[in-house]
Scaffold this motif. Sequence first.
Motif, PDB file in Angstrom:
ATOM      1  N   GLN A 194       0.848  -0.891   0.203  1.00  0.00           N
ATOM      2  CA  GLN A 194      -0.200  -0.416  -0.305  1.00  0.00           C
ATOM      3  C   GLN A 194       0.822   1.272  -0.691  1.00  0.00           C
ATOM      4  OE1 GLN A 194      -2.295  -1.483   3.214  1.00  0.00           O
ATOM      5  NE2 GLN A 194      -4.621  -1.018   1.995  1.00  0.00           N
ATOM      6  N   ARG A 195       1.458   2.154  -1.400  1.00  0.00           N
ATOM      7  CA  ARG A 195       2.518   2.762  -1.451  1.00  0.00           C
ATOM      8  C   ARG A 195       1.548   3.745  -1.461  1.00  0.00           C
ATOM      9  NH1 ARG A 195       6.680   0.623  -5.739  1.00  0.00           N
ATOM     10  NH2 ARG A 195       6.158  -1.549  -3.857  1.00  0.00           N
ATOM     11  N   GLY A 196       0.189   4.001  -2.238  1.00  0.00           N
ATOM     12  CA  GLY A 196      -0.534   4.963  -2.158  1.00  0.00           C
ATOM     13  C   GLY A 196      -0.214   4.997  -4.351  1.00  0.00           C
ATOM     14  N   VAL A 197      -1.741   5.424  -4.287  1.00  0.00           N
ATOM     15  CA  VAL A 197      -1.317   5.953  -6.349  1.00  0.00           C
ATOM     16  C   VAL A 197      -2.045   7.623  -5.996  1.00  0.00           C
ATOM     17  CG1 VAL A 197      -2.796   5.544  -7.779  1.00  0.00           C
ATOM     18  CG2 VAL A 197      -2.130   3.569  -6.488  1.00  0.00           C
ATOM     19  N   MET A 198      -1.417   7.535  -7.145  1.00  0.00           N
ATOM     20  CA  MET A 198      -1.726   9.463  -7.539  1.00  0.00           C
ATOM     21  C   MET A 198      -1.886  10.006  -8.862  1.00  0.00           C
ATOM     22  SD  MET A 198       1.642  12.264  -6.917  1.00  0.00           S
ATOM     23  CE  MET A 198       1.779  11.663  -5.147  1.00  0.00           C
ATOM     24  N   GLN A 221     -11.000  17.047  -8.395  1.00  0.00           N
ATOM     25  CA  GLN A 221     -11.676  17.375  -6.527  1.00  0.00           C
ATOM     26  C   GLN A 221     -12.891  16.393  -6.404  1.00  0.00           C
ATOM     27  OE1 GLN A 221     -10.745  20.983  -6.314  1.00  0.00           O
ATOM     28  NE2 GLN A 221      -8.682  21.567  -5.929  1.00  0.00           N
ATOM     29  N   ARG A 222     -14.190  16.545  -7.270  1.00  0.00           N
ATOM     30  CA  ARG A 222     -15.134  16.078  -7.623  1.00  0.00           C
ATOM     31  C   ARG A 222     -14.869  14.480  -7.139  1.00  0.00           C
ATOM     32  NH1 ARG A 222     -18.791  14.405 -12.764  1.00  0.00           N
ATOM     33  NH2 ARG A 222     -20.918  14.314 -11.911  1.00  0.00           N
ATOM     34  N   ARG A 223     -14.208  13.744  -7.498  1.00  0.00           N
ATOM     35  CA  ARG A 223     -14.215  12.192  -7.538  1.00  0.00           C
ATOM     36  C   ARG A 223     -13.442  12.223  -6.147  1.00  0.00           C
ATOM     37  NH1 ARG A 223      -9.718   8.893  -9.268  1.00  0.00           N
ATOM     38  NH2 ARG A 223      -8.784  10.340 -10.477  1.00  0.00           N
ATOM     39  N   GLU A 257      -7.225  11.774  -0.686  1.00  0.00           N
ATOM     40  CA  GLU A 257      -7.186  13.614  -0.879  1.00  0.00           C
ATOM     41  C   GLU A 257      -6.346  13.709  -1.969  1.00  0.00           C
ATOM     42  OE1 GLU A 257      -2.721  13.459   1.582  1.00  0.00           O
ATOM     43  OE2 GLU A 257      -4.191  11.471   2.549  1.00  0.00           O
ATOM     44  N   TRP A 258      -6.629  15.945  -1.881  1.00  0.00           N
ATOM     45  CA  TRP A 258      -6.378  16.280  -2.920  1.00  0.00           C
ATOM     46  C   TRP A 258      -4.488  17.190  -2.479  1.00  0.00           C
ATOM     47  CZ3 TRP A 258      -6.373  18.067  -7.594  1.00  0.00           C
ATOM     48  CH2 TRP A 258      -5.390  19.229  -8.061  1.00  0.00           C
ATOM     49  N   LEU A 259      -4.222  17.084  -3.480  1.00  0.00           N
ATOM     50  CA  LEU A 259      -2.230  17.521  -3.524  1.00  0.00           C
ATOM     51  C   LEU A 259      -2.048  18.638  -3.995  1.00  0.00           C
ATOM     52  CD1 LEU A 259      -0.590  14.103  -3.042  1.00  0.00           C
ATOM     53  CD2 LEU A 259      -1.161  15.379  -1.108  1.00  0.00           C
ATOM     54  N   ASP A 260      -1.600  19.910  -3.922  1.00  0.00           N
ATOM     55  CA  ASP A 260      -1.080  21.027  -4.419  1.00  0.00           C
ATOM     56  C   ASP A 260       0.532  20.285  -4.861  1.00  0.00           C
ATOM     57  OD1 ASP A 260       1.158  21.499  -2.156  1.00  0.00           O
ATOM     58  OD2 ASP A 260      -0.377  22.606  -1.390  1.00  0.00           O
ATOM     59  N   PRO A 261       0.770  20.846  -5.989  1.00  0.00           N
ATOM     60  CA  PRO A 261       1.820  21.067  -6.907  1.00  0.00           C
ATOM     61  C   PRO A 261       2.972  20.431  -5.324  1.00  0.00           C
ATOM     62  CG  PRO A 261       0.963  22.647  -8.066  1.00  0.00           C
ATOM     63  CD  PRO A 261       0.179  22.654  -6.689  1.00  0.00           C
ATOM     64  N   GLU A 262       3.407  21.035  -4.456  1.00  0.00           N
ATOM     65  CA  GLU A 262       4.265  21.115  -4.104  1.00  0.00           C
ATOM     66  C   GLU A 262       3.928  19.559  -3.576  1.00  0.00           C
ATOM     67  OE1 GLU A 262       7.074  22.393  -3.820  1.00  0.00           O
ATOM     68  OE2 GLU A 262       6.529  23.938  -5.189  1.00  0.00           O
ATOM     69  N   GLN A 263       3.264  19.286  -2.877  1.00  0.00           N
ATOM     70  CA  GLN A 263       2.786  18.223  -2.302  1.00  0.00           C
ATOM     71  C   GLN A 263       3.031  16.837  -3.029  1.00  0.00           C
ATOM     72  OE1 GLN A 263      -1.059  19.288  -1.331  1.00  0.00           O
ATOM     73  NE2 GLN A 263      -0.017  18.910   1.206  1.00  0.00           N
TER      74      GLN A 263
END
Length: 415
Positions: free
Chosen positions: A116-120, A133-135, A147-153
């Motif tokens: 479970q390394r995450g999917v972006m 963001q709707r999804r 969660e929503w990530l901004d570019p720096e995140q």
Amino acid sequence: MSNRYSIFSVIRNGLSHNEKWGQAWRSPEPKREYDVVIVGAGGHGLATAYYLAKVHGVRNIAVLEKGWLGGGNTARNTTIVRSNYLWDESSQLYEKSMQLWEGLSQDLNYNVMFSQRGVMNLAHTLQEVRDTQRRINANHFNGVDGEWLDPEQVREIVPIINLNSRYPVLGASFQRRAGVARHDAVAWGFARAADRLGVDIIQNCPVTNIRTKDGAIEGVDTGQGFIKTKKLAVVVAGHSSVLADMAGIRLPIESHPLQALVSEPVKPAVHTVIMSNAVHAYLSQSDKGDLVIGAGIDQYTGYGQRGSFHNIEHTLQAIVEMFPSLSRVRMNRQWGGIVDVTPDACPIVSKTDIKGLYFNCGWGTGGFKATPGSGWAFAHTVAHDEPHALNAAFSIDRFYTGHLIDEHGAAAVAH
């Protein structure tokens, strides 16, 4: 029957130079008749057999495979697991699958290497930002993490990414519970667990004809003779329309090649899965260091397992622009699978008008992640001759009632 795996069995067999491990599953001769015959010994078919035996107590089951176990699309995918789909119907089915993934190794007594390394999912335009963001909001309503990530995140998690290429990164969705699993281990784990429950897995046994009588299933002709059954469950991915034609059914499905490739091993550089719907490219890194890269489906229909060069070229152009440090990495090999695509990019998990005939197909590019959930829901459908609430919306009837589930926005890229 195979022994249960444990730390003690590892030590015991290690002391005997690993020469006394039992067979993982049997290779039986087919019986004349079974309560249920499943066509397709990939992940979905084996999962269906396992849950039929474990949950519903059906033990007289045969799984027929024209080649070798797990040798189709199960061996020709990029192993991504996630559940962050848009619509309620899809989200709930994939989330059930995710919950099963999280305990699958313990349930099967086999390490499926679920990481479970995450999917972006990257967003490159203002419209993609709004859609993503709707999804995420829709996921939260269904109890799915996101969660929503901004570019720096995004850069904090993926330091090698170029945020300002021709495909500027404006943000991304991130599902931390998502990740990858080992495709071979999934097939082997389900096969071994089903075999322990008495399921016959019969390889090199192609189905050549489906026999019906008075609108009901009578059995199947195979390369190893006629096998009688009153319930036939077909789970053959890209060849679903071929099997349906044997029963006189026309499925709303197209089969397309889907390509992927892996690089030479490199030092750890990508610690999550990064996907881009806009450019139909995605990237992860295996435990041994290979970069696993996927593309979108080829536009033409067919059963070839090679695909076209221009798709790979476009995908690698995008990968190099977004990850410039990978430009000199050599690619080791490329392959293609055959995916079955429906008009609404959602599967068919359904009984048919022929009594005792069931189809599980149309998963497109999202089949691997659904493996346990698909098998769990399909097993219920076959056992009770009625769909479970989780797969009721995925009936074949929806293509003439108009109750479609359009997941193109969340499922249009290979993933």
